[in-house]
Design a protein around this motif. Sequence first.
Motif, PDB file in Angstrom:
ATOM      1  N   LEU A 210       6.986  18.852  52.940  1.00  0.00           N
ATOM      2  CA  LEU A 210       7.767  19.693  53.840  1.00  0.00           C
ATOM      3  C   LEU A 210       7.275  21.139  53.779  1.00  0.00           C
ATOM      4  CD1 LEU A 210      10.065  19.484  55.859  1.00  0.00           C
ATOM      5  CD2 LEU A 210      11.654  20.098  54.026  1.00  0.00           C
ATOM      6  N   ALA A 211       6.945  21.608  52.570  1.00  0.00           N
ATOM      7  CA  ALA A 211       6.399  22.962  52.440  1.00  0.00           C
ATOM      8  C   ALA A 211       5.053  23.073  53.153  1.00  0.00           C
ATOM      9  CB  ALA A 211       6.247  23.323  50.964  1.00  0.00           C
ATOM     10  N   GLY A 238       6.835  16.961  62.107  1.00  0.00           N
ATOM     11  CA  GLY A 238       7.661  15.905  61.532  1.00  0.00           C
ATOM     12  C   GLY A 238       6.964  15.325  60.313  1.00  0.00           C
ATOM     13  N   VAL A 239       7.729  15.083  59.248  1.00  0.00           N
ATOM     14  CA  VAL A 239       7.158  14.677  57.967  1.00  0.00           C
ATOM     15  C   VAL A 239       7.751  13.337  57.535  1.00  0.00           C
ATOM     16  CG1 VAL A 239       6.823  15.304  55.545  1.00  0.00           C
ATOM     17  CG2 VAL A 239       6.888  17.095  57.307  1.00  0.00           C
ATOM     18  N   GLY A 254       5.093   6.328  62.756  1.00  0.00           N
ATOM     19  CA  GLY A 254       6.239   6.286  63.654  1.00  0.00           C
ATOM     20  C   GLY A 254       7.393   7.146  63.154  1.00  0.00           C
ATOM     21  N   MET A 255       7.618   7.152  61.851  1.00  0.00           N
ATOM     22  CA  MET A 255       8.687   7.968  61.282  1.00  0.00           C
ATOM     23  C   MET A 255       8.392   9.457  61.439  1.00  0.00           C
ATOM     24  SD  MET A 255       9.450   5.821  57.807  1.00  0.00           S
ATOM     25  CE  MET A 255      10.257   4.218  57.839  1.00  0.00           C
ATOM     26  N   ALA A 256       7.130   9.830  61.240  1.00  0.00           N
ATOM     27  CA  ALA A 256       6.760  11.231  61.427  1.00  0.00           C
ATOM     28  C   ALA A 256       6.959  11.654  62.879  1.00  0.00           C
ATOM     29  CB  ALA A 256       5.306  11.440  61.002  1.00  0.00           C
ATOM     30  N   ASP A 257       6.672  10.755  63.828  1.00  0.00           N
ATOM     31  CA  ASP A 257       6.923  11.048  65.240  1.00  0.00           C
ATOM     32  C   ASP A 257       8.414  11.271  65.487  1.00  0.00           C
ATOM     33  OD1 ASP A 257       4.494  11.219  66.498  1.00  0.00           O
ATOM     34  OD2 ASP A 257       4.342   9.074  66.895  1.00  0.00           O
ATOM     35  N   ALA A 258       9.250  10.416  64.900  1.00  0.00           N
ATOM     36  CA  ALA A 258      10.695  10.571  65.069  1.00  0.00           C
ATOM     37  C   ALA A 258      11.157  11.912  64.511  1.00  0.00           C
ATOM     38  CB  ALA A 258      11.424   9.418  64.372  1.00  0.00           C
ATOM     39  N   ALA A 259      10.644  12.299  63.356  1.00  0.00           N
ATOM     40  CA  ALA A 259      11.010  13.588  62.776  1.00  0.00           C
ATOM     41  C   ALA A 259      10.491  14.743  63.635  1.00  0.00           C
ATOM     42  CB  ALA A 259      10.456  13.687  61.355  1.00  0.00           C
ATOM     43  N   VAL A 272      10.489  19.227  59.890  1.00  0.00           N
ATOM     44  CA  VAL A 272      11.667  18.412  59.611  1.00  0.00           C
ATOM     45  C   VAL A 272      11.227  17.126  58.925  1.00  0.00           C
ATOM     46  CG1 VAL A 272      13.548  17.068  60.655  1.00  0.00           C
ATOM     47  CG2 VAL A 272      13.027  19.361  61.510  1.00  0.00           C
ATOM     48  N   ALA A 273      11.916  16.763  57.861  1.00  0.00           N
ATOM     49  CA  ALA A 273      11.633  15.521  57.149  1.00  0.00           C
ATOM     50  C   ALA A 273      12.375  14.362  57.810  1.00  0.00           C
ATOM     51  CB  ALA A 273      12.042  15.640  55.685  1.00  0.00           C
ATOM     52  N   TYR A 274      11.765  13.192  57.756  1.00  0.00           N
ATOM     53  CA  TYR A 274      12.346  11.999  58.373  1.00  0.00           C
ATOM     54  C   TYR A 274      13.640  11.582  57.689  1.00  0.00           C
ATOM     55  CZ  TYR A 274      13.028   7.122  59.632  1.00  0.00           C
ATOM     56  OH  TYR A 274      13.578   5.940  60.049  1.00  0.00           O
ATOM     57  N   ARG A 275      14.605  11.158  58.520  1.00  0.00           N
ATOM     58  CA  ARG A 275      15.833  10.532  58.044  1.00  0.00           C
ATOM     59  C   ARG A 275      16.046   9.250  58.840  1.00  0.00           C
ATOM     60  NH1 ARG A 275      17.349  15.796  58.655  1.00  0.00           N
ATOM     61  NH2 ARG A 275      18.550  15.325  60.533  1.00  0.00           N
TER      62      ARG A 275
END
Length: 566
Positions: A210-211, A238-239, A254-259, A272-275
Amino acid sequence: MGLAGRALTLARSAEGMFLLCWAAVYAAATALDVMDEVIATMVAHEDWELDELILALAVAGLLATAALARRGLQLRRTEAGRERAEAEVAWLAQHDPLTGLFNRRFIDEMTARQGAERRAGADRRGPGRPWSTGAERRGEGPALEQGAVLALDLDGFKQVNTLVGHAGGDALLRKSAARLRRAVPGGVIARLGGDEFVVIVDRLVAPDPLALGERICAALSESIDLDGIAVRVGASVGVARLPEDTRSLAEALGMADAALYAAKDGGRGRAVAYRPKMGDALARRAELETGLRRALAEELDEPAAQEARPPDGRPAPRPAISLLYQPLVDLASGRLSGFEALARWTGPDGAPAAQPDEFVALAEQTGQIMRLSEQLLRQACADAARWPEGLRLSFNISPAQLGDPGLARRILDTLAEEGLPPARLQIEVTETAVMRNPDMGAMILDGLREAGVRVALDDFGAGYSSLAQITRLRFDGIKIDRGFIARAGDGGEGDEILRAVLGLALGLGVEATAEGIETEDQLARLRALGCGFGQGFLLGRPAPQAETLARIAAEARALAQTLRAS
C-alpha cells in the motif's frame, strides 16, 4: 609434412599449379552453381597452351576465392540480420513499443505459467502450502510466495490527450512510464493498454504494497512538461496481496482491478487495498459498462449482437438512455420559462438501470461521455425545437467535457443541424467542474456566450471555489443548490445565507434559479426574497417529451382563457 606444406610443394610444379587452380575453380563453381558455364568455357578454349590455361585458371581461382569470401560474408550478414529480426520480434511480443514496458501478453503468459506451476507445486506439497513459481530464478518475474499486484491508471489522461493531441499523449505515457520505473524498485511493470498499468512485486522488494502504491500516486501526480505545456495527471492504484488475499496471480489481478475502481470511485489520486466486497462492486461495474455500450450503440454489430443474445436465440431487449424535461418556472408570474433536460437510464424491464450520477461518472471513466452527451444534446435540441419560441432548453455538461477544446464548436453545430437558435439554449456547468481547468473552461464558455448561448453556474454554493475565482468567469445565471433551499423559511441562518446568495446574483447582474423547491413555504420565501426562477417537484416533476408538450399546450390554453376573461 602438414597439409599446407604439401600444397606448397605441389604448387612449385606446373602440374601442381594447374591442379590447385582447378580445385579452387571447381569448389567455387560448385558452391555458386556455375560448373556448366566453367566446362563450356574450357571446351571453347581447348587450343590454349598449358601456361595459358594455368594463367586462366589462376585468375579464375582468385576470382572464385573472392566470390566465395563475399558469399560467406553475405551469409554471415544475413544470419546476423535474421537473428536481430527474431530478437526484435521476440521483444515486441512481450513489450509495449511505446514505453518499453512489458505488455499484456507477457502478463497473460506469466499468469498462465505461474498458475500451472502453482498447481503442480500443490500436487507435490499438498494443499495450502506456500508456493513459488521459480520464475525469478529464470528471470521471468518475481517469485510470489509473498507478493503483491498493483493495478493503476492515470487520472485525467483522456482530457490531457484531447488537449495536447495524440503525440502529446504518447509523450505523457512515456514520461509516466519512466517515473513508474523510478518509483518501483523491482519486479514486473507492464502497460496493458491506453493509460492502464500493472505492477507485480515480491514482498522482499516492497514489504508494504500500500505504501508503494502511495509512492506511485505521488510520483505520477507531479507536473509534466510537454513541449512547453505544463500538464498534471494523477494516478489511482488498487492493491492485492499474495497470499493474504489469494494464492492465485490471476485472481490477484482481478482483485487489484476491483480495488482500483474503488480508488477511483472514492475520489481518485490514492491507493486502496482490496477488500472482499469489492468483487461485487467490480461485477456491478462490468455489467453497467456492457449495458452502457449497448445503450449508446445505434445498432449492434454482429459480434456484439451474438454476445448479447439470450440462450433462446431471441434478440436481447436493449436498455435505453432517454430524456425527461423538468419545468423551469418564473416565480413572479408562475409561467413556464423553459425546461431542464435530465437523462434517465432504464433497463430492459423498464426499471432504472442506474442513477444519473452513477452512469454519468461511468461514462466519464470509460471515455464514453462525449458520445453520450452529444447524443442527448442532439435529441434535446430536436425536442426543444418543437416548443414555443419563448421557452429555453437547459442542458448540463460534465466536468470531463470542459477539457475538450472542440466542445463549443460541436454544440453550435448541433444547434444548427437541429434548427434551435443559440439564444434558446442554456448550458449548465458546476463551479467545481469549471475550477478543474479554469482557463480551458473559460475559453469554452466564452465561445458559447459569444455565439448567443446562455451559461449558468449549477449547484452554486456547493463547490469549493472562491468568489475571486468565480468572478473571473462570465455567466448569465446561477442555480442555487437545493441544500440552501431546504433551509429556506427557517427564520435563521438559512434565510440569511439565501438572502446573501441572491444579493450576490443581483450584484453580478445574473439570473438566480432555485433548485429543489418542494414545499409552499419554500416557494413563498423565495418569492419574498426576490428569487427570479425556480424548479422542483412542487412546480413540476421531470416528464417525457409527450407530457412536456401537453403541459405547454395546457398553459397556453389557460393563458388564452385569462386573456379572454380580462
